[in-house]
Design an enzyme around this catalytic site. Sequence first.
Site, PDB file in Angstrom:
ATOM      1  N   LYS A  47      59.514  27.646  46.096  1.00  0.00           N
ATOM      2  CA  LYS A  47      58.478  26.966  46.885  1.00  0.00           C
ATOM      3  C   LYS A  47      59.032  26.066  47.997  1.00  0.00           C
ATOM      4  O   LYS A  47      58.376  25.109  48.432  1.00  0.00           O
ATOM      5  CB  LYS A  47      57.524  26.143  45.997  1.00  0.00           C
ATOM      6  CG  LYS A  47      56.946  26.864  44.809  1.00  0.00           C
ATOM      7  CD  LYS A  47      56.504  28.276  45.070  1.00  0.00           C
ATOM      8  CE  LYS A  47      55.280  28.427  45.922  1.00  0.00           C
ATOM      9  NZ  LYS A  47      55.041  29.884  46.205  1.00  0.00           N
ATOM     10  N   HIS A 102      67.266  32.243  43.957  1.00  0.00           N
ATOM     11  CA  HIS A 102      66.899  30.899  43.504  1.00  0.00           C
ATOM     12  C   HIS A 102      67.934  30.398  42.492  1.00  0.00           C
ATOM     13  O   HIS A 102      67.704  29.365  41.852  1.00  0.00           O
ATOM     14  CB  HIS A 102      65.546  30.924  42.787  1.00  0.00           C
ATOM     15  CG  HIS A 102      64.363  31.240  43.651  1.00  0.00           C
ATOM     16  ND1 HIS A 102      64.154  30.665  44.874  1.00  0.00           N
ATOM     17  CD2 HIS A 102      63.289  32.055  43.437  1.00  0.00           C
ATOM     18  CE1 HIS A 102      63.005  31.119  45.370  1.00  0.00           C
ATOM     19  NE2 HIS A 102      62.474  31.958  44.528  1.00  0.00           N
ATOM     20  N   SER A 132      53.049  22.655  45.865  1.00  0.00           N
ATOM     21  CA  SER A 132      53.009  24.084  46.181  1.00  0.00           C
ATOM     22  C   SER A 132      53.115  24.903  44.898  1.00  0.00           C
ATOM     23  O   SER A 132      52.382  25.881  44.696  1.00  0.00           O
ATOM     24  CB  SER A 132      54.155  24.412  47.149  1.00  0.00           C
ATOM     25  OG  SER A 132      54.153  25.762  47.495  1.00  0.00           O
TER      26      SER A 132
HETATM   27  P1  A3P Z   1      52.454  25.689  50.524  1.00  0.00           P
HETATM   28  O1  A3P Z   1      52.056  26.143  49.159  1.00  0.00           O
HETATM   29  O2  A3P Z   1      52.707  24.209  50.561  1.00  0.00           O
HETATM   30  O3  A3P Z   1      51.523  26.133  51.602  1.00  0.00           O
HETATM   31  P2  A3P Z   1      58.366  30.028  48.843  1.00  0.00           P
HETATM   32  O4  A3P Z   1      58.352  31.142  49.801  1.00  0.00           O
HETATM   33  O5  A3P Z   1      59.701  29.422  48.622  1.00  0.00           O
HETATM   34  O6  A3P Z   1      57.652  30.399  47.581  1.00  0.00           O
HETATM   35  O7  A3P Z   1      57.529  28.839  49.508  1.00  0.00           O
HETATM   36  C1  A3P Z   1      56.148  28.968  49.732  1.00  0.00           C
HETATM   37  C2  A3P Z   1      55.696  27.822  50.607  1.00  0.00           C
HETATM   38  O8  A3P Z   1      56.208  28.033  51.933  1.00  0.00           O
HETATM   39  C3  A3P Z   1      54.184  27.746  50.702  1.00  0.00           C
HETATM   40  O9  A3P Z   1      53.881  26.349  50.847  1.00  0.00           O
HETATM   41  C4  A3P Z   1      53.939  28.517  51.990  1.00  0.00           C
HETATM   42  O10 A3P Z   1      52.689  28.281  52.588  1.00  0.00           O
HETATM   43  C5  A3P Z   1      55.097  28.024  52.841  1.00  0.00           C
HETATM   44  N1  A3P Z   1      55.355  28.903  54.008  1.00  0.00           N
HETATM   45  C6  A3P Z   1      55.626  30.219  54.015  1.00  0.00           C
HETATM   46  N2  A3P Z   1      55.733  30.658  55.279  1.00  0.00           N
HETATM   47  C7  A3P Z   1      55.514  29.608  56.087  1.00  0.00           C
HETATM   48  C8  A3P Z   1      55.465  29.424  57.505  1.00  0.00           C
HETATM   49  N3  A3P Z   1      55.640  30.431  58.358  1.00  0.00           N
HETATM   50  N4  A3P Z   1      55.226  28.182  57.979  1.00  0.00           N
HETATM   51  C9  A3P Z   1      55.033  27.136  57.140  1.00  0.00           C
HETATM   52  N5  A3P Z   1      55.061  27.245  55.790  1.00  0.00           N
HETATM   53  C10 A3P Z   1      55.295  28.464  55.279  1.00  0.00           C
END
Ligand code: A3P
Length: 310
Positions: A47, A102, A132
């Site tokens: 996340k 991870h 998140s």
């Molecule tokens: P949120 O749940 O706070 O919106 P991961 O990919 O490590 O699982 O992380 C997911 C988080 O990264 C989510 O956060 C997601 O919305 C955010 N995310 C993914 N792509 C993004 C982008 N282009 N710009 C901003 N946040 C992004």
Amino acid sequence: MARPITHFIEYGGITLPGLVHNEASVRYAHQVFQVRDSDVFNLTYPKSGTTWMQEILTLIHNNGDPTQSQSVPSWERVPWIEQKTAAEFLENRPSPRLISSHLPLSLFPESFFTSQAKVIYTVRDPRDVCVSLYYYAKMSSFLEYRENFGEFIELFTAGKILFGSWFDHVKAWLTYKDQTNFLLLTYDELLKDLRGSVLHICQFLEKDLDASAVNSVVENASFEMMKGNKMVNYSLISEDIMNHKISPFLRKGISGDWKNHFTLEQSDAFRQLYQEKMKDVGIKFPWDELQSEIHQEFGEGNDNAAFPLS
Ligand code: A3P
């Protein structure tokens, strides 16, 4: 609707969801996987921007051409080495391979430590990671979830959900921060200046993209574009595993959403834990400033003077 029974595995002191991992897959990553000097790792605690970096790296690799990003799922383009599908996706792939992980430092492929492979490690404010993850756990059937956010914070700080504790993960990987094959980024700087971050990544990878290619990377890796791209928004996954009606995978994409979720008491407790755990790290993160903001907002004055990373 009742949630299906969540299944976890334990390996090397960490907990991983059994849906896509098993003991053999993590052991394969740790002890068998052969890292090549040309490999590029997208490394994160969950996340923290993993999916975003998968998109950015794919686009940079393709000189800004979005064809692959729009036709191949992100988990195949930049697969996780610890997942069951890793060997199938990665062993015969031509170099340079783009790889996600991870894994904590202690379980990272042994062959990495004698290689020149590059690592990009993206760190996010742990309070935003927790929020998140809360929504991710809510919409998915393979993670431990607690409706009560206070209880969820406890689960998170105990490192009982996935990949162990955020603190252990980040602290161990930060010991690598001065290595030339290691690039430390924060989610916040990607948000603040995506173009500058893309240029920084290109420089680290020694990829020379022209201005229109850089523009295309920035455009296609934007939150809105990714949200609409089914190859990266996880809408291809069946609803009984990820239910986007409960919460979309690309949820808000902002920094500081923790302020909408943590009570002052929870924020204080987290700050104390953070200070204790991170006291020897010696790096200033963007969220150090946010810490004082909430205290000013809550009218307590800035008691952040002794914050160890400022
Ligand atoms: P949120 O749940 O706070 O919106 P991961 O990919 O490590 O699982 O992380 C997911 C988080 O990264 C989510 O956060 C997601 O919305 C955010 N995310 C993914 N792509 C993004 C982008 N282009 N710009 C901003 N946040 C992004």
